[in-house]
Write a protein that holds these residues in place. Structure first.
Motif, PDB file in Angstrom:
ATOM      1  N   PHE A  42      -6.507   0.471   6.539  1.00 27.27           N
ATOM      2  CA  PHE A  42      -7.690  -0.146   5.918  1.00 27.27           C
ATOM      3  C   PHE A  42      -7.283  -1.031   4.740  1.00 27.27           C
ATOM      4  CE2 PHE A  42     -10.092   3.707   7.664  1.00 27.27           C
ATOM      5  CZ  PHE A  42     -10.551   3.006   8.761  1.00 27.27           C
ATOM      6  N   GLU A  43      -6.258  -0.606   4.015  1.00 24.30           N
ATOM      7  CA  GLU A  43      -5.774  -1.377   2.870  1.00 24.30           C
ATOM      8  C   GLU A  43      -5.177  -2.719   3.331  1.00 24.30           C
ATOM      9  OE1 GLU A  43      -6.419  -0.600  -0.246  1.00 24.30           O
ATOM     10  OE2 GLU A  43      -5.422  -2.477  -0.810  1.00 24.30           O
ATOM     11  N   SER A  90      -5.577   5.160   6.058  1.00 24.22           N
ATOM     12  CA  SER A  90      -5.871   4.597   4.728  1.00 24.22           C
ATOM     13  C   SER A  90      -5.017   3.365   4.504  1.00 24.22           C
ATOM     14  CB  SER A  90      -5.587   5.585   3.609  1.00 24.22           C
ATOM     15  OG  SER A  90      -5.882   6.866   3.999  1.00 24.22           O
ATOM     16  N   LYS A 102      -5.933  -4.286   6.093  1.00 24.09           N
ATOM     17  CA  LYS A 102      -7.045  -5.110   6.586  1.00 24.09           C
ATOM     18  C   LYS A 102      -7.765  -5.781   5.409  1.00 24.09           C
ATOM     19  CE  LYS A 102      -9.593  -6.366  10.121  1.00 24.09           C
ATOM     20  NZ  LYS A 102      -9.062  -6.968  11.346  1.00 24.09           N
ATOM     21  N   LYS A 103      -7.927  -5.019   4.343  1.00 17.96           N
ATOM     22  CA  LYS A 103      -8.607  -5.542   3.156  1.00 17.96           C
ATOM     23  C   LYS A 103      -7.840  -6.745   2.595  1.00 17.96           C
ATOM     24  CE  LYS A 103      -9.283  -3.108  -0.838  1.00 17.96           C
ATOM     25  NZ  LYS A 103      -9.425  -1.761  -1.402  1.00 17.96           N
ATOM     26  N   GLN A 104      -6.515  -6.652   2.628  1.00 18.43           N
ATOM     27  CA  GLN A 104      -5.698  -7.725   2.044  1.00 18.43           C
ATOM     28  C   GLN A 104      -5.482  -8.899   2.988  1.00 18.43           C
ATOM     29  OE1 GLN A 104      -2.133  -6.402  -0.080  1.00 18.43           O
ATOM     30  NE2 GLN A 104      -2.989  -4.354  -0.230  1.00 18.43           N
ATOM     31  N   GLU A 140       0.882  -1.173   0.000  1.00 14.54           N
ATOM     32  CA  GLU A 140       0.000   0.000   0.000  1.00 14.54           C
ATOM     33  C   GLU A 140       0.905   1.203   0.000  1.00 14.54           C
ATOM     34  OE1 GLU A 140      -0.421   2.437   2.654  1.00 14.54           O
ATOM     35  OE2 GLU A 140       1.313   1.503   3.569  1.00 14.54           O
ATOM     36  N   GLY A 164      -7.301  -9.430   6.222  1.00 16.84           N
ATOM     37  CA  GLY A 164      -8.451  -9.835   7.043  1.00 16.84           C
ATOM     38  C   GLY A 164      -8.097 -10.078   8.497  1.00 16.84           C
TER      39      GLY A 164
END
Ligand code: 5GP
Length: 194
Positions: free
Chosen positions: A109-110, A106, A112-114, A72, A116
């Motif tokens: 969150f990125e 930001s 976490k998205k990748q 990220e 989990g």
């Protein structure tokens, strides 16, 4: 081998986040490695290349973006880029190290998205914005304009802090650190529920 986990610490600058991370890294059982980000901002007094950041020129940073080298990256402040290098994270977690990230929301969150449930997002809040302004002025490493930019960013980050997994208010450092140890133990050592 069991893969390592990712713990993201986000906080407005001046909140004491770096002190907290350094303190947690002293606990060997956490097997915690600090994720050294890349940035094009200049080095502050007391910082070291490869320890605090990899300091790159804007051109070098952009070349890495093009090469897809970042997990990220963000333009955190105008023309100031910061990014997490993919290679480093993957290498460390694949051999079972847990990684500590000092990145903005930001970026958090990125991650976490990748990743989990393999990632935990921890937000460290200052007791108040006034206390934060005072700390930044005392630190003496930022110009007045920089301080204003950082305070504006702090306000924006505080507004989304409740989307983090855990929010800790850093009022008394010792209390915060004790609280953080509980969070770390639960996340790293307690068996996950199905
Ligand atoms: P500073 O210039 O004070 O070291 O950092 C400024 C901000 O950039 C902090 O909020 C820090 O968490 C964030 N930051 C540092 N490295 C990264 C990164 O790799 N990715 C993202 N998204 N933010 C970062």
């Amino acid at each position: 081998m069991k893969q390592g986990k990712l713990i993201v610490f986000s906080a407005p600058s001046g909140t004491g986040k770096t002190t907290i991370i350094r303190k947690l890294m002293e606990t060997d059982a956490y097997k915690l490695q600090f994720s050294v980000s890349a940035t094009n901002r200049s080095m502050r007094t007391g910082e070291a290349h490869g320890r605090d950041y990899f300091y790159l020129s804007t051109e070098e940073f952009k070349a890495k973006v093009e090469a897809n080298d970042f997990l990220e990256w963000e333009e955190v402040y105008p023309d100031r880029f910061y990014g997490t290098l993919k290679s480093e994270t993957e290498k460390q977690i694949s051999v079972g190290f847990n990684m500590a990230f000092d990145i903005d929301v930001s970026g958090g969150f990125e991650i976490k998205k990748q990743y989990g449930f393999q990632a935990l997002l921890v937000f460290v809040k200052p007791p108040s914005l006034e206390a934060l302004a005072e700390r930044l002025r005392k630190r003496g490493t930022d110009s007045d304009t920089d301080i204003q930019t950082r305070l504006a960013k702090a306000e924006r980050e505080l507004a989304v802090a409740d989307r983090y997994d855990v929010v800790v208010v850093n009022d008394i450092l010792e209390t915060t650190i004790a609280e953080m140890h509980n969070i770390m133990r639960t996340f790293l050592f307690e068996p996950e529920e199905d």
